[in-house]
Design an enzyme around this catalytic site. Structure first.
Site, short mmCIF file in Angstrom:
data_model
loop_
_atom_site.label_atom_id
_atom_site.label_comp_id
_atom_site.label_asym_id
_atom_site.label_seq_id
_atom_site.Cartn_x
_atom_site.Cartn_y
_atom_site.Cartn_z
N ARG A 90 44.73 37.23 41.39
CA ARG A 90 44.94 38.43 40.56
C ARG A 90 45.24 39.59 41.49
O ARG A 90 44.39 39.96 42.31
CB ARG A 90 43.67 38.68 39.74
CG ARG A 90 43.77 39.78 38.73
CD ARG A 90 42.46 39.91 37.94
NE ARG A 90 42.55 40.95 36.93
CZ ARG A 90 42.36 42.24 37.18
NH1 ARG A 90 42.05 42.65 38.38
NH2 ARG A 90 42.47 43.13 36.21
N LYS B 169 40.17 45.70 46.50
CA LYS B 169 38.77 46.01 46.21
C LYS B 169 38.07 46.65 47.39
O LYS B 169 38.46 46.46 48.55
CB LYS B 169 38.05 44.77 45.68
CG LYS B 169 38.45 44.56 44.20
CD LYS B 169 37.68 43.55 43.46
CE LYS B 169 38.19 43.53 42.00
NZ LYS B 169 37.83 42.33 41.28
N1 HH2 Z 1 38.64 42.56 38.50
C1 HH2 Z 1 38.84 43.67 37.79
C2 HH2 Z 1 39.11 43.60 36.42
N2 HH2 Z 1 39.22 42.41 35.78
N3 HH2 Z 1 39.19 40.06 35.87
C3 HH2 Z 1 39.03 38.94 36.56
N4 HH2 Z 1 39.16 37.74 35.96
N5 HH2 Z 1 38.73 38.95 37.90
C4 HH2 Z 1 38.58 40.11 38.60
O1 HH2 Z 1 38.29 40.07 39.82
C5 HH2 Z 1 38.76 41.34 37.89
C6 HH2 Z 1 39.07 41.28 36.50
C7 HH2 Z 1 38.74 44.99 38.45
O2 HH2 Z 1 39.97 45.35 39.00
P1 HH2 Z 1 41.03 46.32 38.27
O3 HH2 Z 1 41.49 45.73 36.99
O4 HH2 Z 1 42.10 46.65 39.25
O5 HH2 Z 1 40.22 47.65 38.06
P2 HH2 Z 1 39.48 48.30 36.82
O6 HH2 Z 1 38.43 47.38 36.32
O7 HH2 Z 1 38.89 49.56 37.43
O8 HH2 Z 1 40.51 48.58 35.77
#
Ligand code: HH2
Length: 259
Positions: free
Chosen positions: A238, A202
């Site tokens: 995660r 992040k």
């Molecule tokens: N962060 C993201 C998405 N989903 N779910 C939970 N429970 N906790 C988190 O910190 C979280 C999440 C964002 O990260 P990422 O999936 O890599 O990116 P994007 O939302 O751009 O697909």
């Protein structure tokens, strides 16, 4: 928890897994590398994003879920219909970044399937959430929110032992607030449920290391914060880089208890 984004625009791995066969391979590799569960999602929630239609989200995730039957899968969605389809295809956890505030049908879908749910804190909505995050005391406000959502989920018929909580790193928080939430994880642990931390790659990590405009952080910084979160009692990390996280956390665990 390995992250599998089947999206063109996720903040760190957008576009990498758009072909179903590529996504399926990536998920299988994560499980081989030690992920306990793979969190697949078809909608980016990065700062500034504005969501996708139900049809598009289903088009992205259903072929991947079909290829992953038998593996431990979590579905990262805010939509009841996507969750319903994913649970039918064998997913065991619904990861809802709106903590059951987005789709009024979602709690019932989780309850009826006997599935688990992760409830995440977010201030505002992805489109605008990083404009001016504001809190009195961030840890206690996030904890109060999660406690309230835990009550809503239980009232909807989801057993408490199937609920995980997540402070939502990067979802309407400053860099300092993100680190404070990990530092003060004990405040969240008092709610008595497992805590999920998603700090992997992040932007706060990139900003910490000197780039004020960073939109991602490095793997090394992700590992540092994952170990710190584990040390403070986080249950689920995660992460995008599964092998490296498993190695780092295995070493951290050996310090605590040699097994
Ligand atoms: N962060 C993201 C998405 N989903 N779910 C939970 N429970 N906790 C988190 O910190 C979280 C999440 C964002 O990260 P990422 O999936 O890599 O990116 P994007 O939302 O751009 O697909």
């Amino acid at each position: 928890m390995g992250v599998l984004n089947v999206t063109p625009d996720s903040f760190s791995d957008g576009g990498l897994n758009l072909l179903p066969e590529v996504a399926v391979d990536a998920a299988r590799r994560m499980v081989r590398e030690g992920a306990a569960i793979v969190d697949g999602g078809g909608e980016s929630t990065r700062p500034g994003s504005s969501g996708v239609s139900l049809e598009e989200e289903l088009r992205r995730v259903v072929p991947v879920l079909e290829g992953l039957q038998g593996l431990p899968i979590s579905i990262d969605t805010t939509k009841a219909e996507v969750a319903r389809r994913a649970l039918l295809l064998g997913a065991e956890l619904v990861n809802d970044v709106t903590a059951l505030r987005g789709d009024p049908e979602l709690a019932g879908v989780v309850a009826d399937a006997g599935a688990s749910v992760c409830l995440m804190h977010m201030q505002g909505e992805p489109r605008t959430m990083q404009r001016a995050p504001g809190y009195g005391d961030v840890a206690s406000e996030v904890a109060a929110f999660l406690e309230e959502r835990l009550g809503v989920a239980v009232a909807a018929g989801i057993p408490e032992e199937r609920i995980l909580l997540d402070p939502g790193i990067g979802f309407g928080k400053t860099v300092a607030q993100n680190f404070e939430l990990v530092r003060r994880l004990d405040v969240l642990l008092r709610l008595g449920r497992p805590v999920v931390i998603g700090f992997s790659r992040k932007s706060s990590l990139g900003r910490l290391l000197g780039d004020p405009d960073a939109s991602t952080g490095t793997m090394a910084a992700s590992l540092g914060v994952a170990v710190a979160a584990y040390e403070r009692g986080a249950t689920v990390l995660r992460a995008h880089d599964v092998r490296e996280h498993v190695e780092a956390l295995t070493a951290a665990r050996a310090v605590r208890e040699w097994t």
